[in-house]
Design a protein around this motif. Structure first.
Motif, short mmCIF file in Angstrom:
data_model
loop_
_atom_site.label_atom_id
_atom_site.label_comp_id
_atom_site.label_asym_id
_atom_site.label_seq_id
_atom_site.Cartn_x
_atom_site.Cartn_y
_atom_site.Cartn_z
N LEU A 156 -3.34 3.09 2.84
CA LEU A 156 -2.76 4.35 3.30
C LEU A 156 -3.38 4.78 4.63
CD1 LEU A 156 -2.49 6.39 -0.02
CD2 LEU A 156 -0.60 5.43 1.33
N ALA A 157 -4.69 4.59 4.77
CA ALA A 157 -5.34 4.94 6.02
C ALA A 157 -4.83 4.08 7.17
CB ALA A 157 -6.86 4.79 5.88
N ILE A 158 -4.63 2.79 6.91
CA ILE A 158 -4.12 1.90 7.95
C ILE A 158 -2.68 2.26 8.31
CG2 ILE A 158 -3.47 -0.50 8.42
CD1 ILE A 158 -5.90 -1.32 6.74
N THR A 159 -1.87 2.64 7.30
CA THR A 159 -0.50 3.08 7.58
C THR A 159 -0.48 4.34 8.43
OG1 THR A 159 0.24 2.12 5.48
CG2 THR A 159 1.68 3.74 6.52
N ALA A 160 -1.36 5.29 8.10
CA ALA A 160 -1.44 6.51 8.91
C ALA A 160 -1.90 6.19 10.33
CB ALA A 160 -2.39 7.50 8.25
N ALA A 188 -2.88 -3.61 13.51
CA ALA A 188 -3.26 -2.79 12.36
C ALA A 188 -2.60 -3.30 11.09
CB ALA A 188 -2.88 -1.33 12.60
N THR A 189 -1.34 -3.71 11.19
CA THR A 189 -0.65 -4.26 10.03
C THR A 189 -1.29 -5.56 9.56
OG1 THR A 189 1.44 -3.27 10.75
CG2 THR A 189 1.57 -5.06 9.15
N GLY A 190 -1.58 -6.45 10.51
CA GLY A 190 -2.24 -7.70 10.15
C GLY A 190 -3.60 -7.49 9.54
N PHE A 191 -4.35 -6.53 10.07
CA PHE A 191 -5.65 -6.21 9.49
C PHE A 191 -5.51 -5.73 8.05
CE2 PHE A 191 -8.86 -3.08 8.39
CZ PHE A 191 -10.04 -3.73 8.70
N GLY A 192 -4.53 -4.85 7.81
CA GLY A 192 -4.32 -4.34 6.45
C GLY A 192 -3.93 -5.43 5.48
N LEU A 193 -3.06 -6.34 5.90
CA LEU A 193 -2.64 -7.44 5.03
C LEU A 193 -3.80 -8.39 4.73
CD1 LEU A 193 0.85 -8.28 6.59
CD2 LEU A 193 0.39 -7.09 4.43
N ALA A 194 -4.59 -8.71 5.76
CA ALA A 194 -5.74 -9.60 5.55
C ALA A 194 -6.78 -8.95 4.65
CB ALA A 194 -6.36 -9.99 6.89
N PHE A 195 -6.99 -7.65 4.83
CA PHE A 195 -7.97 -6.94 4.00
C PHE A 195 -7.51 -6.89 2.54
CE2 PHE A 195 -9.40 -2.95 2.05
CZ PHE A 195 -10.77 -3.12 2.12
N ALA A 196 -6.23 -6.56 2.33
CA ALA A 196 -5.71 -6.48 0.97
C ALA A 196 -5.77 -7.84 0.28
CB ALA A 196 -4.28 -5.95 0.98
N LEU A 247 -8.21 -1.03 -7.25
CA LEU A 247 -6.87 -0.54 -6.97
C LEU A 247 -6.90 0.71 -6.11
CD1 LEU A 247 -3.79 -0.43 -7.42
CD2 LEU A 247 -4.25 0.79 -9.56
N LEU A 248 -7.73 1.68 -6.49
CA LEU A 248 -7.78 2.94 -5.74
C LEU A 248 -8.33 2.73 -4.34
CD1 LEU A 248 -9.04 5.40 -8.51
CD2 LEU A 248 -6.71 5.10 -7.65
N ALA A 249 -9.40 1.94 -4.22
CA ALA A 249 -10.00 1.71 -2.91
C ALA A 249 -9.03 0.96 -1.99
CB ALA A 249 -11.30 0.94 -3.06
N ALA A 250 -8.37 -0.06 -2.51
CA ALA A 250 -7.42 -0.80 -1.69
C ALA A 250 -6.24 0.08 -1.30
CB ALA A 250 -6.92 -2.04 -2.45
N ALA A 251 -5.76 0.92 -2.22
CA ALA A 251 -4.64 1.82 -1.89
C ALA A 251 -5.04 2.82 -0.82
CB ALA A 251 -4.17 2.55 -3.15
N LEU A 252 -6.24 3.38 -0.91
CA LEU A 252 -6.69 4.33 0.10
C LEU A 252 -6.84 3.66 1.47
CD1 LEU A 252 -9.37 6.38 -1.89
CD2 LEU A 252 -7.10 7.13 -1.15
N CYS A 253 -7.36 2.44 1.48
CA CYS A 253 -7.50 1.73 2.75
C CYS A 253 -6.14 1.43 3.37
CB CYS A 253 -8.28 0.43 2.53
SG CYS A 253 -10.02 0.68 2.13
#
Length: 294
Positions: free
Chosen positions: A273-277, A210-218, A265-271
């Motif tokens: 945050l969702a991955i962190t949750a 999940a962390t790797g997915f979030g970093l690659a997406f960002a 910015l908002l869309a990436a932050a929401l994504c």
């Protein structure tokens, strides 16, 4: 029953409850807070408030442009697809590097980090020359009717190239620390390879994935240098949002550029945050019932 940890004599505690055992810790915390505020909080706040300075209607008009909506959808769609591919490929590559270790695996391990060191413009030019209709790989694909360069497929390919190391470097240390005895025990209990992967390995690797997915997406959402060459930058076809921001700035349309940046910015932050949750809900330990794997 709760147990309190004894505090060493004379140990001074900061207001937020952390023992100040390192000299100058308060000064270090203050400097860190200052730099985070100056380099992160203030720029993001300025970006968030800039579109509203020219009026809410101006911002809505900038976001209502079909070209801007298509660029945003293309950037986020390609980043999502690339991050999903990176997660799958990164897991397989990490498994090969740690469990299989074929001949030359050390060289392969070093090559994984090339996108970190390679300038993004060089990566973009290289991918374009390879996958263009006249390139080494693009020419055979073009004869088969598959076009990569100057299409959304080429954008996704470039984002996979720059995002794959994030997944590999996130998953590999976790896989390295995973005891092989768990897999051997599950195999002894009669578990099949698919059951071992599903019930022993994936629960332990899920937070790292999940962390790797979030970093690659960002990284993919804001990627610019490695994409603009292979994308072709055709409006309503292969124009990404970061490039459209640059175009709006060149047109002196600062409200439009700020509005697109705010949405990203908002869309990436929401994504994120969702991955962190999601990571917090995933199993963070190896509490796997091996008996259920059999």
């Amino acid at each position: 029953m709760s147990h309190s940890v004894p505090q060493a004599p004379g140990l001074r505690r900061l207001p937020f409850g952390v023992p100040a055992v390192i000299p100058g810790r308060t000064l270090s915390f203050g400097l860190t807070l200052f730099w985070v505020t100056a380099l992160v909080v203030l720029p993001l706040t300025a970006l968030a408030t800039k579109p509203f300075g020219r009026g809410f209607k101006v911002m809505l008009h900038a976001l209502g442009d079909a070209r801007a909506l298509h660029a945003l959808a293309l950037s986020f769609g390609c980043a999502l697809g690339a991050a999903s591919l990176c997660t799958l490929l990164g897991l397989l590559l990490a498994w090969v590097l740690e469990r299989v270790r074929p001949p030359g695996w050390r060289l392969l391990d070093a090559l994984v980090d090339i996108p970190f060191a390679l300038p993004t413009a060089v990566a973009g030019i290289t991918l374009t020359s390879l996958y263009a209709p006249t390139g080494w790989i693009g020419a055979p694909l073009d004869r088969l009717g598959i076009k990569v360069a100057f299409t959304p497929l080429g954008i996704t390919l470039a984002l996979v190239f720059v995002g794959l190391p994030f997944v590999v470097r996130t998953v590999l240390p976790v896989l390295r620390e995973l005891p092989r005895e768990l897999e051997e025990a599950a195999e002894t209990l009669g578990a099949r390879p698919g059951q071992i992967a599903r019930r022993v390995l994936l629960p332990a690797l899920a937070p790292a994935l999940a962390t790797g997915f979030g970093l690659a997406f960002a990284r993919g959402v804001g990627e610019y240098g490695s994409v603009i060459f292979i994308a072709g930058n055709r409006p309503m076809v292969s124009e990404i949002a970061p490039l459209l921001i640059v175009i709006r700035l060149q047109e002196f349309n600062y409200a439009g550029a700020s509005a697109i940046g705010l949405v990203m910015l908002l869309a990436a932050a929401l994504c994120l945050l969702a991955i962190t949750a999601l990571r917090r809900r995933l199993p963070a330990s190896l509490g796997v019932r091996l008996g259920g794997a059999a």
